[in-house]
Design a protein around this motif. Structure first.
Motif, short mmCIF file in Angstrom:
data_model
loop_
_atom_site.label_atom_id
_atom_site.label_comp_id
_atom_site.label_asym_id
_atom_site.label_seq_id
_atom_site.Cartn_x
_atom_site.Cartn_y
_atom_site.Cartn_z
N LEU A 12 0.82 -1.21 0.00
CA LEU A 12 0.00 0.00 0.00
C LEU A 12 0.85 1.26 0.00
O LEU A 12 0.53 2.24 -0.69
CB LEU A 12 -0.95 -0.01 1.20
N ALA A 13 1.95 1.25 0.75
CA ALA A 13 2.81 2.43 0.78
C ALA A 13 3.41 2.72 -0.60
O ALA A 13 3.51 3.88 -1.01
CB ALA A 13 3.92 2.24 1.82
N GLU A 14 3.81 1.67 -1.32
CA GLU A 14 4.36 1.85 -2.66
C GLU A 14 3.29 2.35 -3.63
O GLU A 14 3.55 3.22 -4.48
CB GLU A 14 4.96 0.54 -3.18
N LEU A 15 2.08 1.82 -3.51
CA LEU A 15 0.99 2.26 -4.38
C LEU A 15 0.68 3.73 -4.13
O LEU A 15 0.51 4.51 -5.07
CB LEU A 15 -0.25 1.40 -4.14
N HIS A 16 0.63 4.12 -2.86
CA HIS A 16 0.38 5.52 -2.53
C HIS A 16 1.52 6.42 -3.01
O HIS A 16 1.28 7.53 -3.50
CB HIS A 16 0.20 5.67 -1.02
N ARG A 17 2.74 5.93 -2.89
CA ARG A 17 3.88 6.74 -3.33
C ARG A 17 3.80 7.01 -4.84
O ARG A 17 4.09 8.12 -5.31
CB ARG A 17 5.19 6.03 -2.99
N GLN A 18 3.37 6.00 -5.60
CA GLN A 18 3.26 6.19 -7.04
C GLN A 18 2.13 7.15 -7.39
O GLN A 18 2.23 7.96 -8.31
CB GLN A 18 3.06 4.85 -7.75
N ILE A 19 1.02 7.07 -6.65
CA ILE A 19 -0.08 8.01 -6.87
C ILE A 19 0.41 9.44 -6.67
O ILE A 19 0.13 10.34 -7.46
CB ILE A 19 -1.26 7.69 -5.92
N VAL A 20 1.15 9.66 -5.59
CA VAL A 20 1.65 11.00 -5.29
C VAL A 20 2.66 11.45 -6.34
O VAL A 20 2.68 12.62 -6.76
CB VAL A 20 2.27 11.03 -3.88
N ASP A 21 3.52 10.53 -6.79
CA ASP A 21 4.54 10.88 -7.78
C ASP A 21 3.95 11.15 -9.16
O ASP A 21 4.56 11.88 -9.96
CB ASP A 21 5.57 9.76 -7.89
N SER A 22 2.79 10.56 -9.46
CA SER A 22 2.15 10.77 -10.76
C SER A 22 1.35 12.06 -10.70
O SER A 22 0.24 12.09 -10.19
CB SER A 22 1.23 9.59 -11.10
#
Length: 210
Positions: A12-22
């Motif tokens: 979940l942390a990685e998925l959230h990080r990618q959302i923020v980075d996109s």
């Protein structure tokens, strides 16, 4: 999203990080006359709901807002780095030649049903949080208070906001996990030597696929 087990990202942390980075998402909904798609900066509030909640806004004239208000499901697509992969980078090419081109990429899909709102105070808070996020790090960051309040009030009347609690969250990290270690290294080397910054970014992500 077609999601072979080798490429599935469940952290979940990685998925959230990618959302923020996109920085720009594609939001897709089904309307009576076909699909609606809008390209929007979205704000993730990770602590709201089991997968987080996305916030954004439309121009009031955009029919997509009315589609969301009708209660249908919406899909937000967040794209990460991507790159063409040449078969010439695989050591396996010299061994047996049974290799073909492919594309490596990172993507996150977030799905849910949105709540549309137009209360001025709520819109103002959303705009402040979005602008603060994207102005962060600038020498002289712009803030909503820098513009005349009557101008901001007029802008608020021209938009509608939405909250999209994420009900389904999927991540695909297609980074060659189905290839041999030697082939993966060959791709990293090939992308890392590219003159295209996007290729080099993906090479870095292949060093840390999780």
């Amino acid at each position: 999203m077609y999601l072979p087990a080798a490429f599935r990202q469940d952290d979940l942390a990685e998925l959230h990080r990618q959302i923020v980075d996109s920085r720009l998402a594609t939001l897709v909904s089904h309307a009576a006359d076909g699909l609606q798609a809008s390209h929007l900066p979205l704000l993730l509030v990770p602590e709201e709901g089991p997968f987080g909640t996305l916030y954004g806004h439309f121009a009031r004239a955009n029919p997509h807002g009315r589609v969301l208000a009708e209660g249908g499901s919406a899909l937000a697509v967040f794209s990460g780095p991507d790159a063409y992969v040449s078969p010439s980078w695989y050591p396996a090419k010299a061994e047996h030649g049974k290799v073909v081109p492919t594309w490596n990429y990172i993507a996150v899909h977030a799905q849910g049903r949105a709540e549309v709102f137009d209360e001025p105070a709520r819109l103002l808070d959303l705009l402040a949080r979005l602008s603060d996020r994207h102005e962060a790090g600038r020498a002289q960051p712009w803030a909503l208070g820098d513009a005349p309040r009557e101008y901001i009030d007029a802008m608020l009347r021209a938009i509608v906001g939405f909250a999209l609690p994420i009900e389904r969250l999927e991540g695909k990290w297609k980074l060659g996990q189905n290839r041999s270690a030697a082939d993966r290294q060959g791709v990293r080397d090939g992308l890392g030597a590219s003159t295209d910054a996007r290729d080099r970014e993906l090479a870095q992500r292949m060093n840390h696929p999780s």
